[in-house]
Scaffold this motif. Structure first.
Motif, PDB file in Angstrom:
ATOM      1  N   SER A 167       0.836  -1.202   0.000  1.00 35.13           N
ATOM      2  CA  SER A 167       0.000   0.000   0.000  1.00 35.13           C
ATOM      3  C   SER A 167       0.864   1.243   0.000  1.00 35.13           C
ATOM      4  CB  SER A 167      -0.896   0.014   1.229  1.00 35.13           C
ATOM      5  OG  SER A 167      -1.858  -0.987   1.121  1.00 35.13           O
ATOM      6  N   LEU A 168       0.344   2.242  -0.680  1.00 34.20           N
ATOM      7  CA  LEU A 168       1.079   3.511  -0.752  1.00 34.20           C
ATOM      8  C   LEU A 168       0.568   4.479   0.301  1.00 34.20           C
ATOM      9  CD1 LEU A 168       1.409   4.340  -4.524  1.00 34.20           C
ATOM     10  CD2 LEU A 168       3.252   4.252  -2.861  1.00 34.20           C
ATOM     11  N   CYS A 169       1.491   5.170   0.898  1.00 34.06           N
ATOM     12  CA  CYS A 169       1.166   6.280   1.792  1.00 34.06           C
ATOM     13  C   CYS A 169       1.767   7.484   1.080  1.00 34.06           C
ATOM     14  CB  CYS A 169       1.810   6.025   3.151  1.00 34.06           C
ATOM     15  SG  CYS A 169       1.442   7.213   4.410  1.00 34.06           S
ATOM     16  N   ILE A 170       0.919   8.270   0.460  1.00 34.45           N
ATOM     17  CA  ILE A 170       1.416   9.156  -0.587  1.00 34.45           C
ATOM     18  C   ILE A 170       2.057  10.448  -0.112  1.00 34.45           C
ATOM     19  CG2 ILE A 170      -0.092   8.398  -2.442  1.00 34.45           C
ATOM     20  CD1 ILE A 170      -1.797  10.977  -1.470  1.00 34.45           C
ATOM     21  N   MET A 171       1.698  10.865   1.110  1.00 33.96           N
ATOM     22  CA  MET A 171       2.174  12.173   1.544  1.00 33.96           C
ATOM     23  C   MET A 171       3.641  12.100   1.949  1.00 33.96           C
ATOM     24  SD  MET A 171      -0.307  13.983   1.045  1.00 33.96           S
ATOM     25  CE  MET A 171      -2.022  13.776   0.704  1.00 33.96           C
ATOM     26  N   VAL A 172       4.231  13.259   2.173  1.00 31.33           N
ATOM     27  CA  VAL A 172       5.603  13.271   2.665  1.00 31.33           C
ATOM     28  C   VAL A 172       5.603  12.439   3.944  1.00 31.33           C
ATOM     29  CG1 VAL A 172       7.494  14.692   3.484  1.00 31.33           C
ATOM     30  CG2 VAL A 172       5.982  15.535   1.697  1.00 31.33           C
ATOM     31  N   ARG A 175       4.547  13.068   7.818  1.00 27.08           N
ATOM     32  CA  ARG A 175       4.020  14.428   7.945  1.00 27.08           C
ATOM     33  C   ARG A 175       2.522  14.505   7.644  1.00 27.08           C
ATOM     34  NH1 ARG A 175       8.581  14.540   9.382  1.00 27.08           N
ATOM     35  NH2 ARG A 175      10.304  15.777   8.585  1.00 27.08           N
ATOM     36  N   CYS A 176       1.881  13.402   7.238  1.00 27.21           N
ATOM     37  CA  CYS A 176       0.493  13.476   6.785  1.00 27.21           C
ATOM     38  C   CYS A 176      -0.447  13.817   7.938  1.00 27.21           C
ATOM     39  CB  CYS A 176       0.075  12.153   6.163  1.00 27.21           C
ATOM     40  SG  CYS A 176      -1.625  12.215   5.580  1.00 27.21           S
ATOM     41  N   GLN A 177      -1.327  14.769   7.686  1.00 21.43           N
ATOM     42  CA  GLN A 177      -2.273  15.213   8.705  1.00 21.43           C
ATOM     43  C   GLN A 177      -3.713  14.824   8.356  1.00 21.43           C
ATOM     44  OE1 GLN A 177      -1.202  16.723  11.487  1.00 21.43           O
ATOM     45  NE2 GLN A 177       0.893  16.552  10.720  1.00 21.43           N
ATOM     46  N   LEU A 178      -3.912  14.117   7.228  1.00 20.81           N
ATOM     47  CA  LEU A 178      -5.281  13.891   6.771  1.00 20.81           C
ATOM     48  C   LEU A 178      -6.105  13.116   7.793  1.00 20.81           C
ATOM     49  CD1 LEU A 178      -4.633  12.970   3.017  1.00 20.81           C
ATOM     50  CD2 LEU A 178      -5.675  15.059   3.891  1.00 20.81           C
ATOM     51  N   SER A 179      -5.573  11.999   8.273  1.00 18.70           N
ATOM     52  CA  SER A 179      -6.337  11.167   9.194  1.00 18.70           C
ATOM     53  C   SER A 179      -6.539  11.880  10.530  1.00 18.70           C
ATOM     54  CB  SER A 179      -5.616   9.834   9.411  1.00 18.70           C
ATOM     55  OG  SER A 179      -6.343   9.026  10.286  1.00 18.70           O
ATOM     56  N   SER A 186      -3.671  10.959  15.521  1.00 20.07           N
ATOM     57  CA  SER A 186      -2.601  11.133  14.552  1.00 20.07           C
ATOM     58  C   SER A 186      -1.908   9.819  14.232  1.00 20.07           C
ATOM     59  CB  SER A 186      -1.566  12.111  15.116  1.00 20.07           C
ATOM     60  OG  SER A 186      -0.352  11.976  14.420  1.00 20.07           O
ATOM     61  N   PRO A 187      -1.764   9.455  12.939  1.00 18.03           N
ATOM     62  CA  PRO A 187      -0.990   8.260  12.594  1.00 18.03           C
ATOM     63  C   PRO A 187       0.444   8.364  13.096  1.00 18.03           C
ATOM     64  CG  PRO A 187      -2.033   9.196  10.636  1.00 18.03           C
ATOM     65  CD  PRO A 187      -2.273  10.146  11.757  1.00 18.03           C
ATOM     66  N   ASN A 188       0.980   9.564  13.074  1.00 17.70           N
ATOM     67  CA  ASN A 188       2.388   9.723  13.433  1.00 17.70           C
ATOM     68  C   ASN A 188       2.625   9.663  14.932  1.00 17.70           C
ATOM     69  OD1 ASN A 188       3.244  10.156  10.683  1.00 17.70           O
ATOM     70  ND2 ASN A 188       2.122  12.082  10.836  1.00 17.70           N
ATOM     71  N   VAL A 192      -1.700   4.772  13.968  1.00 17.51           N
ATOM     72  CA  VAL A 192      -2.635   4.149  13.036  1.00 17.51           C
ATOM     73  C   VAL A 192      -3.383   5.213  12.242  1.00 17.51           C
ATOM     74  CG1 VAL A 192      -4.426   3.887  14.813  1.00 17.51           C
ATOM     75  CG2 VAL A 192      -4.509   2.471  12.786  1.00 17.51           C
ATOM     76  N   CYS A 193      -3.355   5.038  10.918  1.00 14.13           N
ATOM     77  CA  CYS A 193      -4.125   5.902  10.031  1.00 14.13           C
ATOM     78  C   CYS A 193      -5.539   5.327   9.929  1.00 14.13           C
ATOM     79  CB  CYS A 193      -3.457   5.922   8.663  1.00 14.13           C
ATOM     80  SG  CYS A 193      -4.395   6.836   7.443  1.00 14.13           S
ATOM     81  N   SER A 194      -6.542   6.160   9.908  1.00 19.15           N
ATOM     82  CA  SER A 194      -7.944   5.714   9.825  1.00 19.15           C
ATOM     83  C   SER A 194      -8.263   4.640  10.864  1.00 19.15           C
ATOM     84  CB  SER A 194      -8.254   5.142   8.440  1.00 19.15           C
ATOM     85  OG  SER A 194      -8.098   6.101   7.459  1.00 19.15           O
ATOM     86  N   PRO A 230     -10.581   1.914   4.121  1.00 23.55           N
ATOM     87  CA  PRO A 230     -10.727   3.332   3.785  1.00 23.55           C
ATOM     88  C   PRO A 230      -9.688   4.233   4.454  1.00 23.55           C
ATOM     89  CG  PRO A 230     -12.364   2.685   5.405  1.00 23.55           C
ATOM     90  CD  PRO A 230     -11.605   1.448   5.071  1.00 23.55           C
ATOM     91  N   THR A 231      -8.971   4.967   3.649  1.00 25.95           N
ATOM     92  CA  THR A 231      -8.104   6.028   4.176  1.00 25.95           C
ATOM     93  C   THR A 231      -8.487   7.329   3.465  1.00 25.95           C
ATOM     94  OG1 THR A 231      -6.405   5.524   2.526  1.00 25.95           O
ATOM     95  CG2 THR A 231      -6.144   4.518   4.692  1.00 25.95           C
ATOM     96  N   VAL A 232      -8.269   8.439   4.119  1.00 24.14           N
ATOM     97  CA  VAL A 232      -8.718   9.721   3.566  1.00 24.14           C
ATOM     98  C   VAL A 232      -8.072   9.988   2.211  1.00 24.14           C
ATOM     99  CG1 VAL A 232      -8.880  12.197   3.983  1.00 24.14           C
ATOM    100  CG2 VAL A 232      -9.049  10.606   5.896  1.00 24.14           C
ATOM    101  N   CYS A 233      -6.790   9.635   2.086  1.00 21.81           N
ATOM    102  CA  CYS A 233      -6.070   9.969   0.847  1.00 21.81           C
ATOM    103  C   CYS A 233      -6.628   9.232  -0.355  1.00 21.81           C
ATOM    104  CB  CYS A 233      -4.580   9.687   1.007  1.00 21.81           C
ATOM    105  SG  CYS A 233      -4.202   7.949   1.258  1.00 21.81           S
ATOM    106  N   LYS A 234      -7.293   8.087  -0.121  1.00 30.58           N
ATOM    107  CA  LYS A 234      -7.775   7.291  -1.254  1.00 30.58           C
ATOM    108  C   LYS A 234      -9.290   7.360  -1.401  1.00 30.58           C
ATOM    109  CE  LYS A 234      -3.649   4.636  -0.880  1.00 30.58           C
ATOM    110  NZ  LYS A 234      -2.998   3.653  -0.045  1.00 30.58           N
TER     111      LYS A 234
END
Ligand code: SF4
Length: 332
Positions: A167-172, A175-179, A186-188, A192-194, A230-234
């Motif tokens: 799976s791709l995590c597309i952001m830098v 640093r991704c803040q979408l989730s 925060s994933p970071n 965990v994202c989503s 489901p992830t926000v980026c996709k």
């Protein structure tokens, strides 16, 4: 090139080793790693068993400690580093400078790999991490073109690992803040994202399904349409009067056709993403890459990406689609 494979639990670890992984990576059952999903990861006893299994077969075990602690919880990450050293993992994979600094000072003999989350994309950044924290390897972010990877291989002071499949995590990376924007988790920082507790699926008349993350609609699927986690980026969003994957398609990275070029560049290790995936995924993907790497080592001139390998990888890809992602994007 070394093949580094995911282990979300002990059966997956054994599967990866049996299928030909040179090393596996895993995490503690807490927020110190970026796959803090319920039911995944290892307690101390399982890590000991996993290390014994891997070492008995001449393979290695890396521990991901790659989230970003806030200062109030830093001691927990320090304890995780202590625990990694005591358990005898072959390396930790860390991103945050405070964690790397602690590991470097407290356990100098414990090898340190710079995580993909560390976002080091230039030779000076890699040199800094090497000189300051004594890293033995760096995992490159998945935002680089193949030409950029080749240049870094020439200039980096340490061996480099790149993502080969998953799976791709597309952001830098890191640093991704979408989730966290949508869920507040925060994933970071929380690993965990989503998070599953925020995901809600609804089925509608006619079989259409919609998926929301913390009440934010991120996609709708027709009855027979395959749906990935489901992830926000996709998600699909309305932009300029159209609804489409405005940020990224739900697809998996697959660099198999680049294997000769990555080997020629001097990439030290290929990483398979997917600690959240089951043993069937780990088995099929590891065996496929093992076969491809071994065939290339024996006969590099005659090597081609076999259709059967590609079919297996596509079958285990997100949305059954694969991409070379940023490796081939012209806008770099
Ligand atoms: S939203 Fe997408 S890009 Fe951001 S952390 Fe999650 S998977 Fe990665």
């Amino acid at each position: 090139m070394q093949l580094v494979c995911p282990a979300g639990n002990l059966p997956a670890l054994r599967t990866a080793i049996d299928a030909g992984a040179d090393a596996v990576y895993l995490g503690f059952r807490d927020q110190t790693n970026a796959r803090a999903f319920p039911g995944l990861n290892f307690d101390d006893n399982e890590i000991r068993q996993g290390i014994a299994y891997a070492h008995a077969r001449g393979r290695q075990v890396y521990l991901a400690l790659n989230t970003y602690p806030d200062s109030a919880r830093l001691a927990h990450w320090h304890r995780a580093v202590d625990q990694a050293a005591e358990l005898g993992v072959d390396a930790i994979i860390a991103a945050e400078m405070g964690v790397l600094d602690y590991a470097c000072r407290t356990h100098p003999k414990l090898a340190r790999h710079l995580s993909v989350q560390g976002s080091a994309t230039t030779a000076p950044a890699l040199r800094y991490a090497f000189e300051r924290f004594g890293i033995a390897r760096a995992v490159l972010p998945r935002v680089l073109s193949v030409q950029q990877v080749e240049r870094l291989c020439q200039n980096a002071p340490i061996p480099l690992e790149v993502f080969a499949f998953g799976s791709l995590c597309i952001m830098v990376e890191g640093r991704c803040q979408l989730s966290s924007y949508v869920t507040g988790a925060s994933p970071n920082r929380h690993g965990v994202c989503s998070p599953a507790r925020f995901v809600r699926w609804d089925e509608h008349d006619g079989g259409e399904r919609s998926v929301r993350l913390n009440d934010v609609l991120i996609d709708r699927f027709q009855p027979e349409e395959p749906a990935a986690y489901p992830t926000v980026c996709k998600g699909r969003y309305g932009v300029g009067g159209e609804i489409f994957h405005a940020l990224e398609e739900p697809t998996s990275l697959n660099t198999l056709e680049l294997l000769p070029r990555l080997a020629q560049a001097g990439v030290a290790a290929l990483k398979i993403e997917g600690r959240q995936r089951g043993a069937a995924y780990v088995d099929a993907v590891t065996r496929t890459w093992r076969a491809a790497i071994d065939r290339h080592r024996v006969a590099p001139e005659a090597w081609t990406a076999q259709p059967a390998w590609q079919n297996t990888l596509s079958a285990h890809a997100e949305g059954h689609q694969t991409t070379l992602g940023p490796y081939h994007r012209a806008w770099h």
